[in-house]
Design a protein around this motif. Structure first.
Motif, short mmCIF file in Angstrom:
data_model
loop_
_atom_site.label_atom_id
_atom_site.label_comp_id
_atom_site.label_asym_id
_atom_site.label_seq_id
_atom_site.Cartn_x
_atom_site.Cartn_y
_atom_site.Cartn_z
N VAL A 16 9.97 -48.27 -24.96
CA VAL A 16 10.35 -47.10 -24.16
C VAL A 16 9.16 -46.61 -23.33
O VAL A 16 9.29 -46.35 -22.13
N LEU A 17 8.00 -46.51 -23.96
CA LEU A 17 6.81 -46.07 -23.23
C LEU A 17 6.46 -47.03 -22.10
O LEU A 17 6.08 -46.61 -21.02
N GLY A 18 6.61 -48.32 -22.34
CA GLY A 18 6.33 -49.32 -21.31
C GLY A 18 7.24 -49.17 -20.11
O GLY A 18 6.82 -49.39 -18.97
N ARG A 19 8.47 -48.78 -20.36
CA ARG A 19 9.43 -48.58 -19.27
C ARG A 19 9.18 -47.27 -18.53
O ARG A 19 9.21 -47.22 -17.31
N VAL A 20 8.93 -46.21 -19.28
CA VAL A 20 8.78 -44.88 -18.69
C VAL A 20 7.39 -44.69 -18.10
O VAL A 20 7.24 -44.09 -17.04
N LEU A 21 6.39 -45.18 -18.77
CA LEU A 21 5.00 -45.01 -18.34
C LEU A 21 4.31 -46.38 -18.27
O LEU A 21 3.48 -46.70 -19.13
N PRO A 22 4.64 -47.18 -17.26
CA PRO A 22 4.12 -48.55 -17.24
C PRO A 22 2.61 -48.65 -17.14
O PRO A 22 2.02 -49.65 -17.54
N SER A 23 1.94 -47.63 -16.64
CA SER A 23 0.48 -47.71 -16.51
C SER A 23 -0.24 -47.12 -17.72
O SER A 23 -1.47 -47.07 -17.74
N LEU A 24 0.51 -46.67 -18.74
CA LEU A 24 -0.12 -46.09 -19.92
C LEU A 24 -0.67 -47.18 -20.83
O LEU A 24 0.01 -48.14 -21.14
N GLU A 25 -1.91 -47.00 -21.22
CA GLU A 25 -2.53 -47.89 -22.20
C GLU A 25 -2.88 -47.07 -23.41
O GLU A 25 -3.36 -45.94 -23.30
N VAL A 26 -2.61 -47.62 -24.58
CA VAL A 26 -3.01 -46.99 -25.83
C VAL A 26 -3.90 -48.00 -26.55
O VAL A 26 -3.54 -49.16 -26.70
N ASP A 27 -5.09 -47.56 -26.94
CA ASP A 27 -6.04 -48.47 -27.57
C ASP A 27 -6.75 -47.76 -28.71
O ASP A 27 -6.80 -46.52 -28.74
N ILE A 28 -7.31 -48.55 -29.61
CA ILE A 28 -8.08 -48.02 -30.73
C ILE A 28 -9.54 -48.38 -30.50
O ILE A 28 -9.86 -49.53 -30.23
N VAL A 29 -10.40 -47.38 -30.61
CA VAL A 29 -11.83 -47.55 -30.38
C VAL A 29 -12.57 -47.04 -31.61
O VAL A 29 -12.25 -45.97 -32.13
N ARG A 30 -13.55 -47.80 -32.06
CA ARG A 30 -14.38 -47.37 -33.19
C ARG A 30 -15.63 -46.68 -32.67
O ARG A 30 -16.27 -47.16 -31.74
N VAL A 31 -15.98 -45.54 -33.26
CA VAL A 31 -17.19 -44.82 -32.88
C VAL A 31 -18.39 -45.58 -33.45
O VAL A 31 -18.48 -45.81 -34.66
N ALA A 32 -19.30 -45.99 -32.58
CA ALA A 32 -20.47 -46.76 -32.98
C ALA A 32 -21.41 -45.93 -33.85
O ALA A 32 -21.47 -44.70 -33.72
N GLU A 33 -22.14 -46.61 -34.72
CA GLU A 33 -23.07 -45.93 -35.62
C GLU A 33 -24.08 -45.07 -34.87
O GLU A 33 -24.41 -43.98 -35.30
#
Length: 109
Positions: A16-33
């Protein structure tokens, strides 16, 4: 109405998100030490204004804090769920990197 009845399976939500918001990216980032962002409050990072990305959740020690408030402190090792355009998410990810030799991460957006 469906959202009020219960959780939507992730694959369906992504579709649904891909259809409604095609430019939306969701990613997971780790905070560096050694990230300058470690130990700082969400408010102080000003992530949305600096990068355009939105912090959706933080996973720490097996627990998830959804939509962390402005006083929530980011820690090294936290896994952050970020949303925005690919460019915004990439800019936000740099905020949580360790500084490069001779420079400081998180200063450019």
């Amino acid at each position: 109405y469906r959202a009020l009845r219960g959780p939507v399976p992730l694959s369906r939500a992504q579709e649904v998100l891909g259809r409604v918001l095609p430019s939306l990216e969701v990613d997971i980032v780790r905070v560096a030490e050694r990230s300058p962002a470690a130990g700082r409050a969400v408010r102080d990072l000003d992530l949305r204004a600096r990068t355009g990305a939105t912090l959706l959740a933080v996973q720490r020690d097996g627990r998830v804090e959804t939509v962390p408030g402005p006083d929530y402190q980011v820690r090294a090792g936290d896994e952050l769920v970020l949303a925005g355009s690919p460019r915004e998410v990439a800019a936000a990810a740099r905020v949580f990197d360790a500084p490069a030799a001779g420079g400081e991460a998180g200063k450019s957006a």
